[in-house]
Design a protein around this motif. Structure first.
Motif, PDB file in Angstrom:
ATOM      1  N   MET A 223       0.810  -1.217   0.000  1.00 30.73           N
ATOM      2  CA  MET A 223       0.000   0.000   0.000  1.00 30.73           C
ATOM      3  C   MET A 223       0.847   1.272   0.000  1.00 30.73           C
ATOM      4  SD  MET A 223      -3.266  -0.862   0.176  1.00 30.73           S
ATOM      5  CE  MET A 223      -4.473  -2.005   0.865  1.00 30.73           C
ATOM      6  N   LYS A 224       2.118   1.143   0.229  1.00 33.02           N
ATOM      7  CA  LYS A 224       2.970   2.314   0.423  1.00 33.02           C
ATOM      8  C   LYS A 224       2.910   3.259  -0.774  1.00 33.02           C
ATOM      9  CE  LYS A 224       7.570   3.772   1.864  1.00 33.02           C
ATOM     10  NZ  LYS A 224       8.921   3.341   2.304  1.00 33.02           N
ATOM     11  N   GLY A 225       2.702   4.522  -0.469  1.00 34.45           N
ATOM     12  CA  GLY A 225       2.667   5.545  -1.502  1.00 34.45           C
ATOM     13  C   GLY A 225       1.301   5.780  -2.114  1.00 34.45           C
ATOM     14  N   ARG A 226       0.331   4.955  -1.763  1.00 33.87           N
ATOM     15  CA  ARG A 226      -1.001   5.122  -2.333  1.00 33.87           C
ATOM     16  C   ARG A 226      -1.797   6.163  -1.546  1.00 33.87           C
ATOM     17  NH1 ARG A 226      -4.104  -0.243  -4.095  1.00 33.87           N
ATOM     18  NH2 ARG A 226      -5.367   1.438  -5.013  1.00 33.87           N
ATOM     19  N   SER A 227      -2.613   6.894  -2.254  1.00 37.20           N
ATOM     20  CA  SER A 227      -3.463   7.895  -1.622  1.00 37.20           C
ATOM     21  C   SER A 227      -4.802   7.271  -1.260  1.00 37.20           C
ATOM     22  CB  SER A 227      -3.683   9.077  -2.564  1.00 37.20           C
ATOM     23  OG  SER A 227      -4.668   9.947  -2.048  1.00 37.20           O
ATOM     24  N   LEU A 228      -5.258   7.551  -0.055  1.00 35.74           N
ATOM     25  CA  LEU A 228      -6.555   7.016   0.363  1.00 35.74           C
ATOM     26  C   LEU A 228      -7.691   7.533  -0.506  1.00 35.74           C
ATOM     27  CD1 LEU A 228      -6.504   7.057   4.279  1.00 35.74           C
ATOM     28  CD2 LEU A 228      -6.414   5.081   2.764  1.00 35.74           C
ATOM     29  N   THR A 229      -7.496   8.677  -1.111  1.00 40.88           N
ATOM     30  CA  THR A 229      -8.562   9.254  -1.934  1.00 40.88           C
ATOM     31  C   THR A 229      -8.798   8.457  -3.214  1.00 40.88           C
ATOM     32  OG1 THR A 229      -6.985  10.746  -3.015  1.00 40.88           O
ATOM     33  CG2 THR A 229      -8.121  11.565  -1.053  1.00 40.88           C
ATOM     34  N   THR A 230      -7.843   7.625  -3.610  1.00 43.07           N
ATOM     35  CA  THR A 230      -7.987   6.839  -4.842  1.00 43.07           C
ATOM     36  C   THR A 230      -8.354   5.387  -4.562  1.00 43.07           C
ATOM     37  OG1 THR A 230      -5.638   6.212  -4.892  1.00 43.07           O
ATOM     38  CG2 THR A 230      -6.258   8.303  -5.931  1.00 43.07           C
ATOM     39  N   MET A 231      -8.530   5.050  -3.291  1.00 37.01           N
ATOM     40  CA  MET A 231      -8.747   3.656  -2.924  1.00 37.01           C
ATOM     41  C   MET A 231     -10.219   3.364  -2.656  1.00 37.01           C
ATOM     42  SD  MET A 231      -5.389   3.159  -0.490  1.00 37.01           S
ATOM     43  CE  MET A 231      -5.660   1.405  -0.238  1.00 37.01           C
ATOM     44  N   LEU A 232     -10.568   2.098  -2.803  1.00 32.75           N
ATOM     45  CA  LEU A 232     -11.904   1.602  -2.515  1.00 32.75           C
ATOM     46  C   LEU A 232     -11.831   0.634  -1.343  1.00 32.75           C
ATOM     47  CD1 LEU A 232     -13.042   0.825  -6.172  1.00 32.75           C
ATOM     48  CD2 LEU A 232     -13.653   2.835  -4.798  1.00 32.75           C
ATOM     49  N   PRO A 233     -12.923   0.422  -0.645  1.00 31.13           N
ATOM     50  CA  PRO A 233     -12.908  -0.551   0.462  1.00 31.13           C
ATOM     51  C   PRO A 233     -12.415  -1.927   0.027  1.00 31.13           C
ATOM     52  CG  PRO A 233     -14.909   0.756   0.542  1.00 31.13           C
ATOM     53  CD  PRO A 233     -14.220   1.117  -0.737  1.00 31.13           C
ATOM     54  N   GLU A 234     -12.702  -2.305  -1.225  1.00 31.20           N
ATOM     55  CA  GLU A 234     -12.287  -3.621  -1.712  1.00 31.20           C
ATOM     56  C   GLU A 234     -10.769  -3.758  -1.806  1.00 31.20           C
ATOM     57  OE1 GLU A 234     -14.482  -1.599  -3.299  1.00 31.20           O
ATOM     58  OE2 GLU A 234     -16.293  -2.600  -2.560  1.00 31.20           O
ATOM     59  N   ASP A 235     -10.069  -2.634  -1.903  1.00 31.65           N
ATOM     60  CA  ASP A 235      -8.611  -2.682  -2.021  1.00 31.65           C
ATOM     61  C   ASP A 235      -7.938  -3.195  -0.752  1.00 31.65           C
ATOM     62  OD1 ASP A 235      -8.734  -1.652  -4.604  1.00 31.65           O
ATOM     63  OD2 ASP A 235      -8.645   0.424  -3.890  1.00 31.65           O
ATOM     64  N   PHE A 236      -8.662  -3.198   0.359  1.00 35.41           N
ATOM     65  CA  PHE A 236      -8.076  -3.616   1.629  1.00 35.41           C
ATOM     66  C   PHE A 236      -8.216  -5.117   1.866  1.00 35.41           C
ATOM     67  CE2 PHE A 236      -8.818   0.870   1.996  1.00 35.41           C
ATOM     68  CZ  PHE A 236      -7.798   1.350   2.796  1.00 35.41           C
ATOM     69  N   HIS A 237      -9.056  -5.773   1.073  1.00 34.97           N
ATOM     70  CA  HIS A 237      -9.248  -7.230   1.163  1.00 34.97           C
ATOM     71  C   HIS A 237      -9.612  -7.663   2.581  1.00 34.97           C
ATOM     72  CE1 HIS A 237      -7.730  -7.537  -2.911  1.00 34.97           C
ATOM     73  NE2 HIS A 237      -6.660  -6.840  -2.550  1.00 34.97           N
ATOM     74  N   CYS A 238     -10.570  -6.960   3.151  1.00 39.92           N
ATOM     75  CA  CYS A 238     -11.037  -7.304   4.496  1.00 39.92           C
ATOM     76  C   CYS A 238     -12.263  -8.208   4.376  1.00 39.92           C
ATOM     77  CB  CYS A 238     -11.402  -6.045   5.271  1.00 39.92           C
ATOM     78  SG  CYS A 238     -10.019  -4.891   5.450  1.00 39.92           S
ATOM     79  N   SER A 239     -12.326  -9.210   5.214  1.00 44.05           N
ATOM     80  CA  SER A 239     -13.457 -10.138   5.156  1.00 44.05           C
ATOM     81  C   SER A 239     -14.672  -9.527   5.831  1.00 44.05           C
ATOM     82  CB  SER A 239     -13.090 -11.447   5.850  1.00 44.05           C
ATOM     83  OG  SER A 239     -12.679 -11.206   7.181  1.00 44.05           O
TER      84      SER A 239
END
Length: 239
Positions: A223-239
Motif C-alpha cells: 500500500m505504500k505511496g497510495r493515496s486514500l482518496t484513490t482507494m476503494l474498500p475492496e482494495d483492503f481485502h477485508c473479510s
C-alpha cells in the motif's frame, strides 16, 4: 453585654476577612474586565504575541478573538476559558503545549476556530474538545502526536476542517469520530499511516460524503505511496 458587643463586631468584620480569600480562590477561572499586561486590546480582540508568556492570562469576558501565538505556554488547564461565552477564535499555535486534558476548552461554547499547530503536543485526552458544539476548524498539524484515542473528536457536529498532518500518527480509529461534522477538509499527510482494515471506515466515509482529503499510506509495503482518496474498500481485502 461586652461579649455580645465583641461578637457583633466580629460578625461585621468577617466578610472583610473572607472576601480576599474568596477572590484569590476564584482568580484562576474568572474573566476580568481589564486588558492583561503585555497585551493589546481593541474591539474585543486581545493580542498577546511574542510576550514570553508561560501561563494563560485572564482576559475580558467579552473577548471574541484571543491571540496567544509565539509564547512559552506549556499547558491548557481546564477552567481557563470559563465565562468566555463570546470567544470564537483562539490562537495558541507556536507555543510549548505538550498535552491537552479533558475539558481543556470548556467555558467557550461559541468557539469556532482553534489553532494549536506547531506546539509539542504528544497526547490528547478524550474529551479535550468537549462542549464545543460550534467548532468548525481545528488545526493540530506539526505536533508530536503518535495516536488518536477513542473519543478524541466525538461530538463536534460543526467540524468542517481538521488538520493533523506532519505528526507521527499510525492509525485513526473510527470511534474517535462519533457524531462529528462533515469534515470537508481533512489532512493526514506526512504521517506514518498503516493502511489496513482499521482504516476502511475513512475510505467509506469519503465515498459517502464529499471530502477534500490528503492521506498517503506508508505501510504495509503493497500500500505504500497510495493515496486514500484513490482507494476503494475492496482494495483492503477485508473479510
Amino acid at each position: 453585654m461586652r461579649l455580645h458587643v465583641d461578637l457583633s463586631a466580629w460578625m461585621m468584620l468577617l466578610p472583610l476577612v473572607l472576601l480576599p480569600l474568596l477572590l484569590e480562590a476564584d482568580s484562576s477561572t474568572r474573566a476580568t474586565t481589564e486588558c492583561p499586561q503585555k497585551c493589546v486590546c481593541f474591539m474585543m480582540h486581545v493580542r498577546c504575541m511574542f510576550q514570553k508568556l508561560s501561563q494563560m492570562p485572564r482576559v475580558p469576558a467579552n473577548t471574541t478573538v484571543l491571540d496567544l501565538r509565539f509564547n512559552s505556554i506549556t499547558e491548557v488547564r481546564p477552567g481557563t476559558f470559563r465565562g468566555l461565552d463570546k470567544l470564537h477564535t483562539l490562537l495558541l499555535n507556536d507555543n510549548h503545549i505538550r498535552r491537552l486534558a479533558a475539558g481543556a476548552f470548556e467555558g467557550a461554547p461559541n468557539l469556532r476556530i482553534l489553532y494549536l499547530y506547531k506546539n509539542r503536543i504528544e497526547q490528547i485526552a478524550p474529551g479535550a474538545f468537549a462542549r464545543l458544539p460550534r467548532l468548525e476548524q481545528l488545526y493540530l498539524h506539526h505536533n508530536h502526536l503518535r495516536e488518536i484515542r477513542p473519543g478524541t473528536f466525538n461530538d463536534l457536529p460543526a467540524l468542517e476542517r481538521l488538520f493533523l498532518h506532519s505528526n507521527k500518527l499510525h492509525r485513526l480509529p473510527a470511534d474517535a469520530f462519533v457524531n462529528v461534522g462533515p469534515m470537508t477538509r481533512l489532512r493526514l499527510d506526512s504521517n506514518a499511516l498503516v493502511c489496513d482494515c482499521n482504516l476502511v471506515w475513512l475510505v467509506e466515509r469519503t465515498r459517502d460524503r464529499p471530502t477534500e482529503m490528503a492521506a498517503i499510506c506508508q505501510s504495509p509495503h503493497k500500500m505504500k505511496g497510495r493515496s486514500l482518496t484513490t482507494m476503494l474498500p475492496e482494495d483492503f481485502h477485508c473479510s
